[in-house]
Design an enzyme around this catalytic site. Structure first.
Site, PDB file in Angstrom:
ATOM      1  N   CYS A  77       1.074  -1.264   0.283  1.00  0.00           N
ATOM      2  CA  CYS A  77      -0.207   0.198  -0.070  1.00  0.00           C
ATOM      3  C   CYS A  77       0.885   1.331   0.047  1.00  0.00           C
ATOM      4  O   CYS A  77       1.665   1.778  -1.037  1.00  0.00           O
ATOM      5  CB  CYS A  77      -1.304  -0.302   1.114  1.00  0.00           C
ATOM      6  SG  CYS A  77      -2.217   0.869   1.018  1.00  0.00           S
ATOM      7  N   HIS A 174      -2.965  -5.397   1.549  1.00  0.00           N
ATOM      8  CA  HIS A 174      -2.401  -5.698   3.325  1.00  0.00           C
ATOM      9  C   HIS A 174      -2.423  -6.774   3.445  1.00  0.00           C
ATOM     10  O   HIS A 174      -2.848  -7.170   4.489  1.00  0.00           O
ATOM     11  CB  HIS A 174      -2.891  -4.572   3.905  1.00  0.00           C
ATOM     12  CG  HIS A 174      -3.112  -3.367   4.393  1.00  0.00           C
ATOM     13  ND1 HIS A 174      -1.870  -2.307   5.238  1.00  0.00           N
ATOM     14  CD2 HIS A 174      -3.431  -2.030   3.222  1.00  0.00           C
ATOM     15  CE1 HIS A 174      -2.024  -1.249   4.681  1.00  0.00           C
ATOM     16  NE2 HIS A 174      -2.797  -1.360   3.484  1.00  0.00           N
ATOM     17  N   GLU A 176      -0.969  -8.942   5.569  1.00  0.00           N
ATOM     18  CA  GLU A 176      -0.336  -8.611   6.664  1.00  0.00           C
ATOM     19  C   GLU A 176      -2.078  -8.228   7.360  1.00  0.00           C
ATOM     20  O   GLU A 176      -2.003  -8.598   8.588  1.00  0.00           O
ATOM     21  CB  GLU A 176       0.751  -7.545   7.292  1.00  0.00           C
ATOM     22  CG  GLU A 176      -0.439  -6.117   7.645  1.00  0.00           C
ATOM     23  CD  GLU A 176      -0.551  -5.388   6.120  1.00  0.00           C
ATOM     24  OE1 GLU A 176      -0.509  -5.838   5.063  1.00  0.00           O
ATOM     25  OE2 GLU A 176      -0.579  -4.012   6.353  1.00  0.00           O
TER      26      GLU A 176
HETATM   27  N1  LIG Z   1      -3.070   2.158   2.950  1.00  0.00           N
HETATM   28  C1  LIG Z   1      -2.619   2.327   2.615  1.00  0.00           C
HETATM   29  O1  LIG Z   1      -1.161   2.248   3.278  1.00  0.00           O
HETATM   30  C2  LIG Z   1      -2.944   3.853   1.962  1.00  0.00           C
HETATM   31  C3  LIG Z   1      -2.282   4.296   1.381  1.00  0.00           C
HETATM   32  C4  LIG Z   1      -2.388   5.798   1.284  1.00  0.00           C
HETATM   33  N2  LIG Z   1      -3.426   6.726   1.037  1.00  0.00           N
HETATM   34  C5  LIG Z   1      -1.779   6.757   0.833  1.00  0.00           C
HETATM   35  O2  LIG Z   1      -1.576   7.786  -0.497  1.00  0.00           O
HETATM   36  O3  LIG Z   1      -0.761   7.004   0.983  1.00  0.00           O
END
Ligand SMILES: NC(=O)CC[C@H](N)C(=O)O
Length: 192
Positions: A77, A174, A176
Site C-alpha cells: 500500500c 495489505h 498482513e
Molecule cells: N493503507 C494505506 O497504506 C493507504 C495509503 C495512503 N492512502 C497513501 O496514499 O499513502
C-alpha cells in the site's frame, strides 16, 4: 533469516506478527544502521507522505536505495507508493520500481474493501493456490508496470494491484491484515 520492517509509521507491527508466526526474526528499521545484516525489508502501509518525510529526516533515502540494490524489498500500500518511480505529483519516493501509481484511486465511497484475487505466482508457495483474500484500505492503483516489472495480480476490471520486479514486490493491498500468509512466504522465497 532476518527481515527488516520499516517502522517509521503505519502497519509495521502487523507484518512482524505474521513473520513471527512463520518463525522468522524481524527487526524494526528506523535508522540506516538498522539495515545491517538484514536479508530483506518490508515497507508497510500507512501514509506515504508521512513515511517519506520521516525517511528523509532520518537519512534513510539513500541507504534504502542501496539496500534494495542487493536485497528483496516489498512495499504494501503506502509502501508500494514509496517504492514506485512515478506518483503523478510532487512527493518524494524511492523511485526503485518501474511502476506508475495513483494514490487513493478507489475514491471515498469504496475507500476500503476486501476481494478475492487470483495470483498465479503464489503457486510457488502453495500448489493448490486458492484466491487470495486481499484487503484494500485507501489503496493506490498501479496504473502502469513498465520494463521488467511483471503484473502478479489485477482486479476484474484490469486494475493492477500486485507487481514483481526481480526481488522487489509491490502490493496495493495489505496481506498482513488477512489471515493468509502466502504473500509473506512468497516474499521470504525472494529474500532467501
Ligand atoms: N493503507 C494505506 O497504506 C493507504 C495509503 C495512503 N492512502 C497513501 O496514499 O499513502
Amino acid at each position: 533469516m532476518k527481515i527488516g520492517v520499516l517502522a517509521l509509521q503505519g502497519a509495521f507491527i502487523e507484518h512482524q506478527t505474521v513473520l513471527e508466526k512463520l518463525g522468522v526474526e524481524s527487526v524494526q528499521v528506523r535508522l540506516p544502521e538498522h539495515l545491517d545484516g538484514l536479508d530483506g525489508l518490508i515497507i508497510p502501509g500507512g501514509e506515504s507522505t508521512t513515511i517519506s518525510k520521516l525517511a528523509i529526516a532520518f537519512g534513510l533515502m539513500q541507504p534504502l536505495r542501496e539496500f534494495a540494490g542487493e536485497h528483496a524489498v516489498w512495499g504494501t500500500c503506502a509502501g508500494a507508493i514509496f517504492l514506485s518511480r512515478e506518483v503523478g505529483r510532487d512527493q518524494p519516493v524511492l523511485g526503485l520500481m518501474d511502476i506508475t501509481v495513483r494514490r487513493n484511486a478507489f475514491g471515498r465511497q469504496v475507500d476500503s474493501f476486501e476481494t478475492l484475487l487470483d495470483v498465479p505466482a503464489l503457486a510457488r508457495v502453495d500448489a493448490i493456490n486458492p484466491p487470495f483474500p486481499a484487503v484494500f484500505i485507501r489503496a493506490p492503483l498501479i496504473e502502469k508496470a513498465n520494463g521488467s516489472a511483471e503484473v502478479l495480480a489485477a482486479l476484474p476490471d484490469g486494475g493492477i494491484v500486485a507487481v514483481q520486479q526481480g526481488r522487489w514486490l509491490a502490493t496495493s493491498f495489505h496481506p498482513e491484515l488477512s489471515d493468509d500468509d502466502r504473500f509473506h512466504r512468497y516474499f521470504l522465497e525472494l529474500a532467501r
